[in-house]
Design a protein around this motif. Structure first.
Motif, mmCIF file in Angstrom:
data_model
loop_
_atom_site.group_PDB
_atom_site.id
_atom_site.type_symbol
_atom_site.label_atom_id
_atom_site.label_comp_id
_atom_site.label_asym_id
_atom_site.label_seq_id
_atom_site.Cartn_x
_atom_site.Cartn_y
_atom_site.Cartn_z
ATOM 1 N N THR A 82 0.150 -0.314 -3.550
ATOM 2 C CA THR A 82 -0.224 -1.017 -4.847
ATOM 3 C C THR A 82 0.701 -0.588 -6.200
ATOM 4 O OG1 THR A 82 -2.479 -0.876 -4.008
ATOM 5 C CG2 THR A 82 -2.081 -1.122 -6.484
ATOM 6 N N PHE A 83 1.068 0.568 -6.271
ATOM 7 C CA PHE A 83 1.890 1.072 -7.105
ATOM 8 C C PHE A 83 3.229 0.500 -7.195
ATOM 9 C CE2 PHE A 83 4.639 4.095 -9.461
ATOM 10 C CZ PHE A 83 3.875 4.335 -10.484
ATOM 11 N N ASP A 84 3.900 0.402 -5.967
ATOM 12 C CA ASP A 84 5.113 -0.110 -5.946
ATOM 13 C C ASP A 84 5.238 -1.485 -6.433
ATOM 14 O OD1 ASP A 84 6.129 2.271 -5.320
ATOM 15 O OD2 ASP A 84 6.355 1.620 -3.084
ATOM 16 N N TYR A 85 4.164 -2.246 -6.062
ATOM 17 C CA TYR A 85 4.155 -3.756 -6.649
ATOM 18 C C TYR A 85 4.033 -3.753 -7.903
ATOM 19 C CZ TYR A 85 2.409 -8.525 -6.899
ATOM 20 O OH TYR A 85 2.464 -9.987 -7.153
ATOM 21 N N LEU A 86 3.114 -2.986 -8.585
ATOM 22 C CA LEU A 86 2.808 -2.712 -9.941
ATOM 23 C C LEU A 86 4.232 -2.767 -10.772
ATOM 24 C CD1 LEU A 86 -0.465 -1.291 -10.334
ATOM 25 C CD2 LEU A 86 0.018 -3.475 -10.699
ATOM 26 N N TRP B 289 -2.707 9.027 -7.860
ATOM 27 C CA TRP B 289 -2.103 8.222 -8.969
ATOM 28 C C TRP B 289 -1.409 9.001 -10.146
ATOM 29 C CZ3 TRP B 289 -1.673 3.121 -9.158
ATOM 30 C CH2 TRP B 289 -2.462 2.338 -8.366
ATOM 31 N N LYS B 290 -1.945 10.052 -10.307
ATOM 32 C CA LYS B 290 -1.259 11.023 -11.312
ATOM 33 C C LYS B 290 -0.036 11.273 -11.030
ATOM 34 C CE LYS B 290 -5.615 13.491 -13.220
ATOM 35 N NZ LYS B 290 -5.907 14.817 -13.388
ATOM 36 N N ASP B 291 0.099 11.720 -9.857
ATOM 37 C CA ASP B 291 1.800 11.932 -9.103
ATOM 38 C C ASP B 291 2.594 10.855 -9.210
ATOM 39 O OD1 ASP B 291 0.960 14.741 -8.456
ATOM 40 O OD2 ASP B 291 0.490 14.423 -6.463
ATOM 41 N N MET B 292 2.043 9.716 -8.705
ATOM 42 C CA MET B 292 3.052 8.704 -8.817
ATOM 43 C C MET B 292 3.407 8.052 -9.991
ATOM 44 S SD MET B 292 1.570 6.048 -5.724
ATOM 45 C CE MET B 292 -0.015 5.804 -6.427
ATOM 46 N N ILE B 293 2.408 8.179 -11.154
ATOM 47 C CA ILE B 293 2.733 7.744 -12.459
ATOM 48 C C ILE B 293 3.733 8.794 -13.204
ATOM 49 C CG2 ILE B 293 1.858 7.726 -14.839
ATOM 50 C CD1 ILE B 293 -0.655 6.577 -13.306
#
Length: 401
Positions: A295-299, A353-357
């Motif tokens: 999800t994150f990579d798509y965003l 999520w915090k780590d990815m951001i």
């Protein structure tokens, strides 16, 4: 072919070639340098000419800001505070609507405060909720301005994506801004033509002349991805495997329609044989990390510079939480008694999520923290008022960068 009598002399040909080459060079030079002018272009055009992680400034919301915006709360510092009890007087649903500033639709799923006749305890609990106001300890909060917020969202639409908790937040926003919004009188095509999907959409009254316009929307997706293969689905794709009841509709097809997107997924993620035969927390966390990475990579790859995604945190859930009538003194971690599932793992989900951001440094994706104040009580009206504050603050910060 020219005849010998009409053929072009060689000297003339040479001059023509030189003139054409000089002209082409001049046009190329003009074209190249004209592209360097600081011209404001439509959002989609700007999104194509910059690196995928480029962040554009947001349009100011028009609210009055302090001279020093550093005094304003972030979602993290906002959570450092306490609930102040200021009892209200409310004997009817109209009283509650006046105190809360509600202008709700005639009917909506989570209409708890309107169940006074059939369930008086629901009405009384709604009154007790309004008895408390959250007061941050170390920072300032912008006063909620429904008029300005609704006007801003009419030009910069907002979509909620997630499970029934995000639906509840959508309904809260619909009530808070309801004086300016109404059901869309047309097919908005938010579902992408998928007849198996449903969506909730509202439009600002000043956009009724714009066919297809949407101001506020909600799409239900309990996991964000399909659990079978972690695919971000498109309309008419099968939902696939579900853990329990719910819906897992596609949503990324609608991203381009909205400047702001609030997403969350946590409550429906449980240990399951789908993740591994041992039914362990580790298997669950591995699956969650994989799904959220997709999800994150798509965003990161598809968001436009002016878009912002607000990843709402997941406050603890508790069995029979509807019986609570006052905030807890301290956050209570669920103990996995019947009806509490893996809700004690919400902090670990949030940390993914915090780590990815943090690792990406992508300023278009924000962690929207509502956990501590919600773990003490949890009304979604306060989430939406904080979201208003955060959008106004983000516009100020991005504009001054």
């Amino acid at each position: 072919m020219p005849t010998p009598e009409t053929s072009i002399p060689q000297s003339t040909k040479t001059r023509l070639v030189c003139v054409m080459a000089a002209t082409a060079f001049t046009l190329l030079w003009v074209f190249t340098w004209s592209g360097k002018e600081d011209v404001i272009k439509p959002a989609h055009d700007r999104g194509l000419e910059w690196p995928s992680s480029y962040t554009a400034s947001l349009e100011p919301m028009g609210v009055e800001l302090p001279e020093d915006i550093e005094t304003l709360c972030t979602s993290e510092t906002y959570n450092q505070g306490e609930w102040i009890r200021e009892p209200i007087k409310a004997e009817t649903t109209s009283d509650i609507e006046t105190v809360a500033g509600y202008h709700c639709p005639s009917n909506f799923p989570h209409k708890c405060y309107r169940r006074g006749d059939e369930r008086p305890s629901e009405f009384n609990r709604s009154v007790h909720i309004l008895d408390y106001t959250w007061a941050p300890s170390t920072c300032d909060v912008l006063p909620f301005d429904a008029d300005r917020y609704a006007t801003y969202l009419s030009d910069h639409p907002l979509m909620f994506v997630g499970d029934s908790i995000n639906q509840l937040e959508f309904e809260s926003m619909a009530c808070l801004l309801g004086q300016h919004l109404q059901n869309t009188p047309w097919d908005t095509n938010i579902t992408g033509g998928d007849n198996q999907m449903w969506a909730s959409t509202l439009v600002h009254r000043n956009k009724l002349q714009v066919e297809g316009a949407v101001t506020l929307a909600y799409l239900r997706t309990d996991y964000l991805v399909r659990l079978d293969d972690f695919k971000l689905m498109q309309p008419n794709d099968p939902e696939g495997y579900l853990i329990g009841k719910g819906n897992n509709f596609p949503w990324v097809h609608a991203l381009d329609r909205f400047d702001h997107i609030v997403i969350n997924t946590a409550a429906h993620w449980h240990t399951d044989e789908h993740w591994g035969e041992h039914l362990t927390n580790e298997e669950l966390m591995e699956a969650y990390r994989k799904a959220m990475r997709v999800t994150f990579d798509y965003l990161v790859a598809h968001l436009k510079p002016i878009q912002r995604v607000w990843v709402r945190s997941s406050p603890y859930g508790h069995a029979k939480c509807s019986k609570y009538t006052a905030p807890s003194k301290t956050p209570v971690v669920p103990t996995r008694k019947e009806g509490e599932y893996e809700w004690d793992m919400f902090d670990e989900f949030d940390q993914v999520w915090k780590d990815m951001i943090e690792e990406s440094g992508d300023k278009r994706i924000k962690f929207f923290d509502v956990s501590n104040m919600s773990n003490l009580r949890g009304p979604v009206d306060d989430w939406n008022k904080l979201l208003f504050h955060e959008m106004a603050r983000e516009a100020a910060v991005s504009g001054s960068a």
